[in-house]
Design a protein around this motif. Structure first.
Motif, short mmCIF file in Angstrom:
data_model
loop_
_atom_site.label_atom_id
_atom_site.label_comp_id
_atom_site.label_asym_id
_atom_site.label_seq_id
_atom_site.Cartn_x
_atom_site.Cartn_y
_atom_site.Cartn_z
N ARG A 27 6.20 -4.81 11.17
CA ARG A 27 6.43 -6.19 11.00
C ARG A 27 4.94 -6.99 10.96
O ARG A 27 5.17 -8.16 10.10
CB ARG A 27 6.67 -6.52 12.47
N SER A 28 4.11 -6.44 11.03
CA SER A 28 2.54 -7.13 10.80
C SER A 28 2.32 -7.10 9.27
O SER A 28 2.25 -8.09 8.83
CB SER A 28 1.69 -6.33 11.43
N THR A 29 2.82 -5.99 8.64
CA THR A 29 2.61 -5.99 7.25
C THR A 29 3.44 -7.03 6.66
O THR A 29 3.23 -7.73 5.75
CB THR A 29 3.01 -4.50 6.72
N SER A 30 4.89 -7.13 6.91
CA SER A 30 5.66 -8.10 6.48
C SER A 30 5.22 -9.43 6.46
O SER A 30 5.29 -10.44 5.79
CB SER A 30 7.19 -7.87 7.05
N THR A 31 4.86 -9.81 7.66
CA THR A 31 4.33 -10.86 8.28
C THR A 31 3.24 -11.26 7.28
O THR A 31 3.07 -12.71 6.70
CB THR A 31 3.99 -11.31 9.63
N ALA B 28 -0.73 -7.14 -3.23
CA ALA B 28 -0.68 -5.52 -3.73
C ALA B 28 -1.28 -4.41 -2.88
O ALA B 28 -0.56 -3.57 -2.79
CB ALA B 28 -1.52 -5.59 -5.08
N ALA B 29 -2.36 -5.00 -2.00
CA ALA B 29 -2.66 -3.77 -1.05
C ALA B 29 -1.55 -3.57 -0.06
O ALA B 29 -1.29 -2.59 0.50
CB ALA B 29 -3.64 -4.22 -0.53
N GLN B 30 -0.92 -4.78 0.56
CA GLN B 30 -0.13 -4.74 1.33
C GLN B 30 1.29 -3.99 0.93
O GLN B 30 2.00 -3.31 1.57
CB GLN B 30 0.38 -6.14 1.78
N THR C 202 0.62 -1.47 -4.27
CA THR C 202 1.28 -1.44 -5.78
C THR C 202 0.10 -1.89 -6.33
O THR C 202 -0.92 -2.11 -6.02
CB THR C 202 2.38 -2.43 -5.86
N THR C 203 0.15 -1.96 -7.67
CA THR C 203 -1.28 -2.35 -8.50
C THR C 203 -1.18 -3.96 -8.67
O THR C 203 -0.03 -4.70 -8.22
CB THR C 203 -0.88 -1.95 -9.97
N VAL C 204 -2.20 -4.76 -8.98
CA VAL C 204 -2.51 -5.98 -8.82
C VAL C 204 -1.76 -6.44 -10.33
O VAL C 204 -1.03 -7.50 -10.19
CB VAL C 204 -4.00 -6.14 -9.12
#
Length: 479
Positions: free
Chosen positions: A47-51, A228-230, A233-235
């Motif tokens: 959830r933290s990542t999604s937020t 991208a880090a979250q 994936t790539t920038v």
């Protein structure tokens, strides 16, 4: 006997290996159990990542909005400055005209005063004998001569009194004209102060807009790196994805704005039709009263108004009225000039050439504007070195012999307004921050097929692009 100990030794080695293997496998076989707290921590992290992703995307969208607001603010400030310059030019012209009028009035007063002074000197020189004014009464041989002399003196006195009154009137006019001129000079100074202030504010806004471009770009890149880090994936892929989201967002906003603009344009068309109907009704009333005096005339005159346009009917009326008047007044030569002021209403049809004039002018303006493609946007620019939006429209129509003020707000009132839905190639289209003429900050030349040519904003060049409907005014302007 010796082989037996060797076997026992071999069995010991095997046993030792088995024990060691068992010890090695023991931790994996006896793992710690996963409880509910572990699951909750995992969900919280997700959830933290999604937020975090949602927050970053919201910040990314805000960057675009902030940049647009900075650019519009700069364009509004630019128009404020251009409007102030136009006010200053008007105030300067008014001050010059007022001072010229004041100088003329003062010159007329001086001439009248000089004329009166020469009369006083002449009267003094010719009346050396105090009894000269009584001479007509003393030397008249008859009562008729005395009456004539009395009338002559009275008229001379009236003439002198009239000249005195004329000097006083001219002096009063000169004083009033000078007072007006002085006020116009104050207005000019006030307009110059306003123009200087507007220029400073516009320059500041322009610098802020240019800084916003760089700041927004940097912030956007940093936010995309975090996203991208979250998303692991790539920038590169994240940049493509965010560009797609931005395009879709603008498309939704533009579709809503276009629908709103269509509604506003339809209302503008209805209002314009109603206004034209009211004007037609007002002009129809004098025309209905005109045939009344013609009822006594022969019948052929009643057929004449049918094929003739309404604009031609008043042009013939003065001709018919001016001919009988000299016949009725043979002795009075001054009665003939009376019909001369009657043809004054004839200039009314003059606005009609505007539509036919706009065709050629519009074509030339478009061709000229196209020649400036690639020219950089320059604040208050009006040359090949750089152009702003109203500078582009001004130089484009100037090539067609149509002289516009370097201000989109002023240009909105300089031509004929038509509903936006009825815009034709060459018409000017405008954008406003609040839907009013005073809030106009941008202008472009409509090319047809939902395309336009414009000098967009800071950091860009003159280009051909599709119409934008967010903030567009409901009327286009035709020349």
């Amino acid at each position: 006997m010796s082989p037996i100990p060797q076997r026992r030794h071999g069995h010991g080695v095997v046993a030792t290996a088995v024990v060691a293997l068992a010890c090695t496998l023991a931790p994996s076989a006896i793992a710690d159990p996963v409880d509910q707290s572990d699951i909750d921590r995992s969900k919280a992290s997700e959830r933290s990542t999604s937020t975090s992703i949602a927050s970053l995307e919201a910040q990314l969208a805000q960057q675009s909005t902030t940049l647009e607001q900075a650019q519009i603010k700069a364009q509004v400030a630019n128009e404020d400055y251009l409007t102030a310059v136009d006010d200053l030019n008007t105030a300067t012209t008014d001050a010059q005209t007022a001072q010229t009028n004041a100088d003329t009035a003062a010159s007329n007063t001086a001439a009248a005063r000089s004329d009166l002074g020469s009369i006083v000197v002449q009267t003094y020189q010719e009346s050396g004998n105090p009894l000269d004014p009584l001479a007509p009464y003393l030397t008249s041989e008859s009562l008729a001569d005395l009456a004539d002399a009395d009338v002559a003196l009275a008229r001379a006195g009236e003439n002198n009194n009239a000249k005195v009154q004329n000097v006083e009137a001219l002096q009063s006019v000169a004083a009033s004209m000078q007072a007006i001129a002085n006020q116009k000079v104050k207005d000019k100074e006030s307009a110059k102060t306003s123009a200087d202030t507007a220029k400073t504010e516009a320059e500041t806004a322009a610098q802020d807009a240019q800084s916003a471009v760089t700041t927004t770009q940097t912030n956007r890149e940093n936010l995309i790196i975090q996203l991208a880090a979250q998303r692991n994936t790539t920038v590169e892929l994240e940049t493509q994805y965010q560009n797609q989201l931005e395009t879709e967002r603008k498309a939704r906003e533009e579709a809503a704005a276009q629908a709103a603009a269509k509604t506003a344009s339809e209302k503008a068309a209805a209002d314009l039709a109603q206004k034209q109907a009211e004007q037609a009704g007002q002009t129809a009333q004098p025309q209905e009263s005109a045939p009344a005096p013609q009822e006594s005339a022969p019948a052929p005159q009643e057929q004449a108004p049918r094929p003739e346009p309404t604009y031609q009917a008043p042009a013939q009326d003065p001709a018919t009225t001016s001919q009988p008047e000299p016949e009725a007044s043979d002795d009075e030569s001054e009665a003939a000039p009376a019909p001369a002021p009657v043809p004054a209403p004839e200039p009314e049809p003059e606005p009609e050439p505007a539509p036919s004039y706009s065709g050629n002018a519009a074509s030339i303006a478009i061709s000229t504007a196209m020649s400036y493609i690639g020219t950089p946007y320059v604040w208050a620019g009006e040359s090949a070195a750089g152009l702003d939006c109203s500078g582009l429209t001004m130089v484009s129509y100037e090539a067609a012999g149509v002289y516009l003020t370097h201000s989109s707000r002023v240009q909105y009132g300089q031509g004929t307004q038509v509903p936006l839905d009825a815009a034709q190639p060459g018409d000017l289209v405008f954008w406003s921050s609040d839907g009013s003429q005073s809030g106009i900050y941008h202008v472009a030349i409509y090319l047809g097929d939902d395309m336009m040519i414009e000098a967009p904003t800071f950091g860009m060049t003159v280009r051909v692009t599709s119409m934008r409907y967010s903030g567009v005014m409901p009327y286009a302007v035709r020349f």
